[in-house]
Design a protein around this motif. Structure first.
Motif, PDB file in Angstrom:
ATOM      1  N   SER A  55       0.810  -1.204   0.000  1.00  9.67           N
ATOM      2  CA  SER A  55       0.000   0.000   0.000  1.00  9.67           C
ATOM      3  C   SER A  55       0.849   1.262   0.000  1.00  9.67           C
ATOM      4  N   VAL A  70       1.519   4.872   1.253  1.00 11.63           N
ATOM      5  CA  VAL A  70       1.273   5.392   2.595  1.00 11.63           C
ATOM      6  C   VAL A  70       0.265   6.536   2.542  1.00 11.63           C
ATOM      7  N   GLY A 115      -2.100   4.296   4.326  1.00 12.94           N
ATOM      8  CA  GLY A 115      -1.823   2.885   4.101  1.00 12.94           C
ATOM      9  C   GLY A 115      -1.532   2.103   5.365  1.00 12.94           C
ATOM     10  N   ILE A 116      -0.990   2.760   6.360  1.00 13.49           N
ATOM     11  CA  ILE A 116      -0.667   2.077   7.615  1.00 13.49           C
ATOM     12  C   ILE A 116      -1.954   1.719   8.361  1.00 13.49           C
ATOM     13  N   CYS A 124      -3.634  -1.202   6.504  1.00 14.72           N
ATOM     14  CA  CYS A 124      -3.040  -2.511   6.788  1.00 14.72           C
ATOM     15  C   CYS A 124      -3.383  -2.987   8.191  1.00 14.72           C
ATOM     16  N   CYS A 184       2.471  -6.735   5.406  1.00 17.63           N
ATOM     17  CA  CYS A 184       2.278  -5.454   4.727  1.00 17.63           C
ATOM     18  C   CYS A 184       3.613  -4.894   4.257  1.00 17.63           C
ATOM     19  N   TYR A 200       4.841  -1.116   2.773  1.00 19.39           N
ATOM     20  CA  TYR A 200       4.429   0.259   2.544  1.00 19.39           C
ATOM     21  C   TYR A 200       5.351   0.887   1.522  1.00 19.39           C
ATOM     22  N   PHE A 257       9.263  -1.232   4.105  1.00 19.63           N
ATOM     23  CA  PHE A 257       9.077   0.018   3.373  1.00 19.63           C
ATOM     24  C   PHE A 257       9.956   0.025   2.128  1.00 19.63           C
TER      25      PHE A 257
END
Length: 127
Positions: A60, A62, A69-70, A73, A85, A87, A108
């Motif tokens: 996703s 962010v 996005g966090i 998730c 997840c 990001y 990330f």
């Protein structure tokens, strides 16, 4: 890693920019993954809840309108605790500390990224 080694892995891909969504869908499909592309957090929640078998990974962006996005998730992980997840953002991770939600040790990847970087990261997360 060959296509048959992870062809059952399902990835929910969430980005509000349609061109990025299309490009990343192709990249992940090249890697042999089943990809469910959606362009809103609300669509992502609906899609995740409709899949009884769950998801292996949510990738996703962010920063998105409506819900970051966090948070997205975290809500998916509440329903499916084993979901991993990843990001992504064009911003540096430290600039995305939205109300303290971007914690250490999150997966990330910074945009832009190449095919190899993305597939290596996804494979590592799904190990």
């Amino acid at each position: 890693m060959g296509q048959t080694e992870h062809n059952r892995k399902t990835i929910l891909l969430v980005d509000d920019e349609n061109e990025i969504l299309k490009m990343m869908t192709k990249m992940l499909e090249v890697g042999g993954y089943e990809v469910i592309p959606v362009n809103t957090p609300e669509s992502a929640l609906q899609e995740s809840l409709s899949r009884r078998e769950g998801l292996h990974l949510v990738i996703s962006d962010v920063m998105m309108p409506g819900m970051n996005g966090i948070e997205l998730c975290e809500r998916i992980q509440t329903a499916f605790p084993g979901t991993r997840c990843l990001y992504m953002s064009g911003h540096a991770p430290e600039s995305l500390n939205i109300n303290g939600v971007l914690k250490a040790n999150l997966n990330f990847i910074r945009k832009p990224f190449g095919l190899k970087s993305l597939l290596d990261m996804v494979a590592r997360i799904l190990e």
